[in-house]
Design a protein around this motif. Structure first.
Motif, PDB file in Angstrom:
ATOM      1  N   HIS A   8      -0.025  39.783 103.546  1.00 24.73           N
ATOM      2  CA  HIS A   8      -0.496  39.632 102.902  1.00 24.73           C
ATOM      3  C   HIS A   8      -1.060  41.813 102.543  1.00 24.73           C
ATOM      4  N   GLY A   9      -0.651  42.244 101.851  1.00 26.50           N
ATOM      5  CA  GLY A   9      -0.853  43.354 101.776  1.00 26.50           C
ATOM      6  C   GLY A   9      -0.693  44.777 100.910  1.00 26.50           C
ATOM      7  N   TYR A  10      -1.354  45.732 101.358  1.00 30.05           N
ATOM      8  CA  TYR A  10      -1.391  46.800 100.107  1.00 30.05           C
ATOM      9  C   TYR A  10      -0.595  47.720 100.751  1.00 30.05           C
ATOM     10  N   ARG A  11       0.792  48.202  99.505  1.00 30.32           N
ATOM     11  CA  ARG A  11       1.811  48.515 100.500  1.00 30.32           C
ATOM     12  C   ARG A  11       1.161  50.327 100.527  1.00 30.32           C
ATOM     13  N   PHE A  12       0.612  50.749 100.235  1.00 32.66           N
ATOM     14  CA  PHE A  12       0.048  52.187 100.591  1.00 32.66           C
ATOM     15  C   PHE A  12      -1.351  52.049 101.765  1.00 32.66           C
ATOM     16  N   SER A  13      -1.690  50.406 101.908  1.00 34.99           N
ATOM     17  CA  SER A  13      -2.379  50.456 102.975  1.00 34.99           C
ATOM     18  C   SER A  13      -1.884  51.441 104.378  1.00 34.99           C
ATOM     19  N   VAL A  14      -2.761  52.126 105.287  1.00 36.84           N
ATOM     20  CA  VAL A  14      -2.956  52.425 106.471  1.00 36.84           C
ATOM     21  C   VAL A  14      -2.569  50.830 106.882  1.00 36.84           C
ATOM     22  N   TYR A  15      -3.482  50.409 106.990  1.00 37.46           N
ATOM     23  CA  TYR A  15      -3.930  49.060 107.648  1.00 37.46           C
ATOM     24  C   TYR A  15      -2.871  47.466 107.738  1.00 37.46           C
ATOM     25  N   ASN A  16      -1.900  47.817 106.378  1.00 38.75           N
ATOM     26  CA  ASN A  16      -0.940  46.915 106.191  1.00 38.75           C
ATOM     27  C   ASN A  16       0.532  47.692 106.723  1.00 38.75           C
ATOM     28  N   GLN A  17      -0.004  49.044 107.179  1.00 43.57           N
ATOM     29  CA  GLN A  17       1.398  49.678 108.286  1.00 43.57           C
ATOM     30  C   GLN A  17       1.550  49.205 110.228  1.00 43.57           C
TER      31      GLN A  17
END
Length: 216
Positions: A8-17
């Motif tokens: 579960h994440g935000y596509r532009f988030s560095v932490y998601n990447q």
């Protein structure tokens, strides 16, 4: 049957990447659920998973966990494949030091002050806050100098083994160097430059790097 893995994440988030890079390195199949932490309201169902409403969170079967450093350590231990934690006490300690440095001192100036102002603000029809950019660039210098020293030492960020330090740092740098001044600052650090040339070509970075949002 293998328990499903959901990010579960935000596509532009560095932490998601960061999390997606770790999963890619371990060859884990996963699905994604988009959560925008900047939206006016965050779904109540997500707040039950992450009471602070940040991203990302990971679900593996009936196990749920949030906080990126905790998620990536879980990924490394829960799934087969080459370890993302280097062998040796000094190497593992340096890895954790890099993660702590970038979280506490690097993320805000490099991503939120420099990249967000210069890369994202114009895409949303907003003017860059140049005072914020200048402050971010200034505060980034000590971060880059410190990380360059660690890369030069060679215990981690050594272009040999992808560790959680690489997964954590690469997405931050990926945004920072999209700004011309950030790229110029970065190029002055030889060991980090050598590391960036290597990590930016790794499949786990290439396949998880988010596209920029469409211009509004």
């Amino acid at each position: 049957m293998t328990d499903p893995v959901i990010v579960h994440g935000y596509r532009f988030s560095v932490y998601n990447q960061i999390v997606r890079m770790a999963l890619q390195q371990k060859n884990v199949t996963y699905s994604s659920v988009e959560i925008d932490p900047f939206a006016d309201t965050v779904p109540e169902s997500y707040l039950e998973m992450h009471p602070f409403g940040r991203v990302p969170s990971l679900v593996h079967g009936d196990f749920q966990i949030y906080e990126t450093a905790a998620i990536t350590r879980y990924i490394d231990q829960a799934f087969d494949g080459m370890s993302l934690v280097p062998a040796g006490a000094k190497q593992a300690a340096r890895m954790m030091q890099v993660i702590s440095i970038i979280d506490n001192y690097g993320y805000w100036p490099m991503v939120r002050q420099v990249a967000s102002q210069r890369v994202f603000a114009p895409l949303y029809g907003q003017a860059s806050d140049e005072a914020e950019v200048a402050k971010g660039l200034q505060e980034s210098r000590v971060v880059l100098t410190t990380l360059n020293k660690i890369a030069r030492e060679g215990l981690v960020l050594n272009c040999q083994q992808v560790t959680l330090a690489d997964c954590h740092l690469a997405p931050m740098v990926g945004y920072f160097v999209q700004v011309s001044e950030g790229e110029k600052e970065f190029e002055e650090h030889q060991a980090l430059n050598r590391w960036w040339s290597w990590i930016s070509c790794q499949q786990s970075f290439q396949t998880t790097r988010p596209p920029l949002p469409s211009q509004h």
